[in-house]
Design an enzyme around this catalytic site. Structure first.
Site, PDB file in Angstrom:
ATOM      1  N   ARG A 104       0.873  -1.180   0.000  1.00 21.72           N
ATOM      2  CA  ARG A 104       0.000   0.000   0.000  1.00 21.72           C
ATOM      3  C   ARG A 104       0.903   1.221   0.000  1.00 21.72           C
ATOM      4  O   ARG A 104       1.744   1.384   0.889  1.00 21.72           O
ATOM      5  CB  ARG A 104      -0.891   0.005   1.241  1.00 21.72           C
ATOM      6  CG  ARG A 104      -1.602   1.327   1.457  1.00 21.72           C
ATOM      7  CD  ARG A 104      -2.637   1.286   2.557  1.00 21.72           C
ATOM      8  NE  ARG A 104      -3.800   0.524   2.164  1.00 21.72           N
ATOM      9  CZ  ARG A 104      -4.974   0.535   2.813  1.00 21.72           C
ATOM     10  NH1 ARG A 104      -5.122   1.307   3.888  1.00 21.72           N
ATOM     11  NH2 ARG A 104      -5.977  -0.196   2.410  1.00 21.72           N
ATOM     12  N   HIS A 131      -7.856   0.653  -5.720  1.00 21.89           N
ATOM     13  CA  HIS A 131      -7.942  -0.237  -4.555  1.00 21.89           C
ATOM     14  C   HIS A 131      -8.617  -1.529  -5.029  1.00 21.89           C
ATOM     15  O   HIS A 131      -9.739  -1.863  -4.630  1.00 21.89           O
ATOM     16  CB  HIS A 131      -8.732   0.453  -3.447  1.00 21.89           C
ATOM     17  CG  HIS A 131      -8.571  -0.167  -2.092  1.00 21.89           C
ATOM     18  ND1 HIS A 131      -7.712  -1.220  -1.838  1.00 21.89           N
ATOM     19  CD2 HIS A 131      -9.184   0.120  -0.893  1.00 21.89           C
ATOM     20  CE1 HIS A 131      -7.791  -1.549  -0.559  1.00 21.89           C
ATOM     21  NE2 HIS A 131      -8.676  -0.760   0.029  1.00 21.89           N
ATOM     22  N   GLN A 134     -10.113  -4.310  -2.615  1.00 16.93           N
ATOM     23  CA  GLN A 134     -11.389  -3.933  -2.000  1.00 16.93           C
ATOM     24  C   GLN A 134     -12.531  -4.089  -3.003  1.00 16.93           C
ATOM     25  O   GLN A 134     -13.583  -4.663  -2.682  1.00 16.93           O
ATOM     26  CB  GLN A 134     -11.328  -2.477  -1.509  1.00 16.93           C
ATOM     27  CG  GLN A 134     -12.617  -1.984  -0.883  1.00 16.93           C
ATOM     28  CD  GLN A 134     -12.889  -2.609   0.472  1.00 16.93           C
ATOM     29  OE1 GLN A 134     -12.055  -2.557   1.354  1.00 16.93           O
ATOM     30  NE2 GLN A 134     -14.068  -3.202   0.653  1.00 16.93           N
ATOM     31  N   ASP A 224     -17.665   6.556  -0.041  1.00 15.24           N
ATOM     32  CA  ASP A 224     -16.350   6.532   0.617  1.00 15.24           C
ATOM     33  C   ASP A 224     -16.152   7.916   1.228  1.00 15.24           C
ATOM     34  O   ASP A 224     -16.912   8.857   0.942  1.00 15.24           O
ATOM     35  CB  ASP A 224     -15.274   6.213  -0.452  1.00 15.24           C
ATOM     36  CG  ASP A 224     -13.899   5.894   0.142  1.00 15.24           C
ATOM     37  OD1 ASP A 224     -13.772   5.816   1.384  1.00 15.24           O
ATOM     38  OD2 ASP A 224     -12.949   5.738  -0.645  1.00 15.24           O
ATOM     39  N   CYS A 264     -16.287   0.914   1.896  1.00 14.44           N
ATOM     40  CA  CYS A 264     -15.064   0.131   2.130  1.00 14.44           C
ATOM     41  C   CYS A 264     -14.559   0.280   3.563  1.00 14.44           C
ATOM     42  O   CYS A 264     -13.822  -0.571   4.046  1.00 14.44           O
ATOM     43  CB  CYS A 264     -13.982   0.544   1.130  1.00 14.44           C
ATOM     44  SG  CYS A 264     -13.485   2.275   1.233  1.00 14.44           S
ATOM     45  N   ARG A 292     -12.897  -9.422   2.859  1.00 13.51           N
ATOM     46  CA  ARG A 292     -11.521  -9.128   2.439  1.00 13.51           C
ATOM     47  C   ARG A 292     -10.632 -10.337   2.713  1.00 13.51           C
ATOM     48  O   ARG A 292      -9.776 -10.701   1.910  1.00 13.51           O
ATOM     49  CB  ARG A 292     -10.964  -7.900   3.203  1.00 13.51           C
ATOM     50  CG  ARG A 292     -11.653  -6.572   2.922  1.00 13.51           C
ATOM     51  CD  ARG A 292     -11.395  -6.082   1.510  1.00 13.51           C
ATOM     52  NE  ARG A 292      -9.983  -5.906   1.211  1.00 13.51           N
ATOM     53  CZ  ARG A 292      -9.260  -4.832   1.543  1.00 13.51           C
ATOM     54  NH1 ARG A 292      -9.812  -3.830   2.195  1.00 13.51           N
ATOM     55  NH2 ARG A 292      -7.982  -4.741   1.204  1.00 13.51           N
TER      56      ARG A 292
HETATM   57  N1   CP Z   1     -11.025  -0.682   3.370  1.00 12.81           N
HETATM   58  C1   CP Z   1      -9.716  -0.654   3.687  1.00 12.81           C
HETATM   59  O1   CP Z   1      -8.832  -0.848   2.817  1.00 12.81           O
HETATM   60  O2   CP Z   1      -9.492  -0.429   4.987  1.00 12.81           O
HETATM   61  P1   CP Z   1      -8.076  -0.150   5.679  1.00 12.81           P
HETATM   62  O3   CP Z   1      -7.622   1.207   5.233  1.00 12.81           O
HETATM   63  O4   CP Z   1      -8.350  -0.228   7.136  1.00 12.81           O
HETATM   64  O5   CP Z   1      -7.104  -1.207   5.217  1.00 12.81           O
HETATM   65  N1  NVA Z   2     -10.352   6.177  -0.579  1.00 10.82           N
HETATM   66  C1  NVA Z   2      -9.870   5.812   0.731  1.00 10.82           C
HETATM   67  C2  NVA Z   2      -9.984   4.338   0.917  1.00 10.82           C
HETATM   68  C3  NVA Z   2      -9.520   3.825   2.240  1.00 10.82           C
HETATM   69  C4  NVA Z   2      -9.649   2.349   2.382  1.00 10.82           C
HETATM   70  C5  NVA Z   2      -8.433   6.273   0.887  1.00 10.82           C
HETATM   71  O1  NVA Z   2      -7.647   6.130  -0.053  1.00 10.82           O
HETATM   72  O2  NVA Z   2      -8.091   6.805   1.938  1.00 10.82           O
END
Ligand code: CP
Ligand code: NVA
Length: 307
Positions: A104, A131, A134, A224, A264, A292
């Site tokens: 990430r 993502h 997800q 989101d 998410c 997940r």
């Molecule tokens: N939805 C998701 O990716 O959550 P986190 O940021 O907690 O990993």
């Molecule tokens: N769009 C959000 C998703 C988090 C899981 C972010 O990137 O922060």
């Protein structure tokens, strides 16, 4: 050939269905108490998180353990990444130890470079651009909730920011062919190249700035946060632009009567979605979070060939 999951372009439609079927079987086994498998026995999977995470990190780490492997968590400041070691070197070094790398970070180019120079699967655990783990999980969850409805008839609505999640929904709609309507405020549309590509594959895709229009006929209403990780300083400015993009009971009532609400997570209750909707029977947010784990176990089994 080493396989990756950096974007939805990395697997074929048949392979996505295979991963989801495998995840469904693993979920059934786990429900019966069978957590342990030996697919990754004796092997390490690297995990790099340059942004915060609860679900992704824990679901991958537990999934790796349940498949018999070991999660090797690499923090940026403890490795030579932060001291400028060339990615082309790190990728080849890590490929000599690990079975795969889950990452990430901010720029997706880092994942592309790791895939280019290394020889192990690179798995996108969220970037500024997408993502996919997800969104593939969310497709799996939507299919679970509407088992009799083929995906091509399962309309998804996206309300809010044209962010990484929205981009991945677009890619997925291009590949799976489900109807997708996105309602985004002016100036917060998804990546225009991803949108243009998805529209060439799926003419049902709608981009509007009317949430009410987007949810018409939708069986799944998604949203989101308004300011994703890395955009926190824009929060107060964004609140003004997004104020008519709240998912509340009135908006849910304009979707199909049996529509589900998806997020998410993490959510900001009372901001992009009301507490009432988050806690309503239509909300499947915790099933999404649980899935997940199952989906990523199926994905790891697919991407990492057994020895
Ligand atoms: N939805 C998701 O990716 O959550 P986190 O940021 O907690 O990993
Ligand atoms: N769009 C959000 C998703 C988090 C899981 C972010 O990137 O922060």
């Amino acid at each position: 050939m080493t396989r990756h999951f950096i974007t939805f372009h990395d697997l074929t439609l048949d392979e996505f269905y295979h991963v989801m079927d495998s995840a469904a079987a693993l979920k059934v086994e786990r429900t019966k108490g069978n957590y342990s498998h030996n697919h990754l026995s004796g092997r390490g999977v690297g995990m790099i998180f340059n942004k915060n995470s609860t679900r992704t990190r824990v679901s991958f780490e537990c999934g790796i353990i349940e498949l018999g492997g070991h999660a090797v968590v690499l923090t940026e400041n403890d490795t030579q990444f932060s001291r400028g070691e060339p990615t082309s070197h790190s990728a080849r070094v890590l490929s000599r130890y690990l079975a795969a790398l889950v990452i990430r970070t901010f720029a997706q180019t880092l994942l592309n470079d790791l895939a280019r120079y290394g020889s192990i699967p690179i798995i996108n655990a969220l970037t500024d651009e997408g993502h996919p783990c997800q969104v593939l999980t969310d497709i799996f969850t939507a299919r679970e909730k509407f088992p009799g409805i083929p995906l091509e008839k399962l309309k998804i609505a996206w309300i809010g920011d044209g962010n990484n999640m929205a981009n991945s929904w677009l890619e997925a709609a291009g590949i799976f062919g489900f109807p997708l309507a996105l309602a985004c405020p002016d100036g917060y549309e998804p990546d225009p190249k991803i949108l243009a590509w998805a529209r060439t594959k799926n003419p049902t895709i709608i981009l509007t700035n009317s949430p009410k229009w987007a949810v018409r006929g939708a069986l799944a209403v998604n949203t989101d946060v308004w300011a994703s990780m890395g955009h926190e300083k824009e929060q107060s400015h964004r609140e003004k632009s997004f104020k008519s993009f709240v998912v509340d009971g009135a908006l849910m009532a304009k979707a199909e009567p049996n529509a589900i609400f998806m997020h998410c997570l993490p959510a900001h209750p009372g901001e992009e979605v009301t507490e009432e909707v988050l806690e309503s029977p239509a909300s499947v947010i915790f099933d999404q979070a649980e899935n997940r784990l199952h989906l990523q176990k199926g994905l790891l089994k697919f991407l990492i060939p057994s020895l």
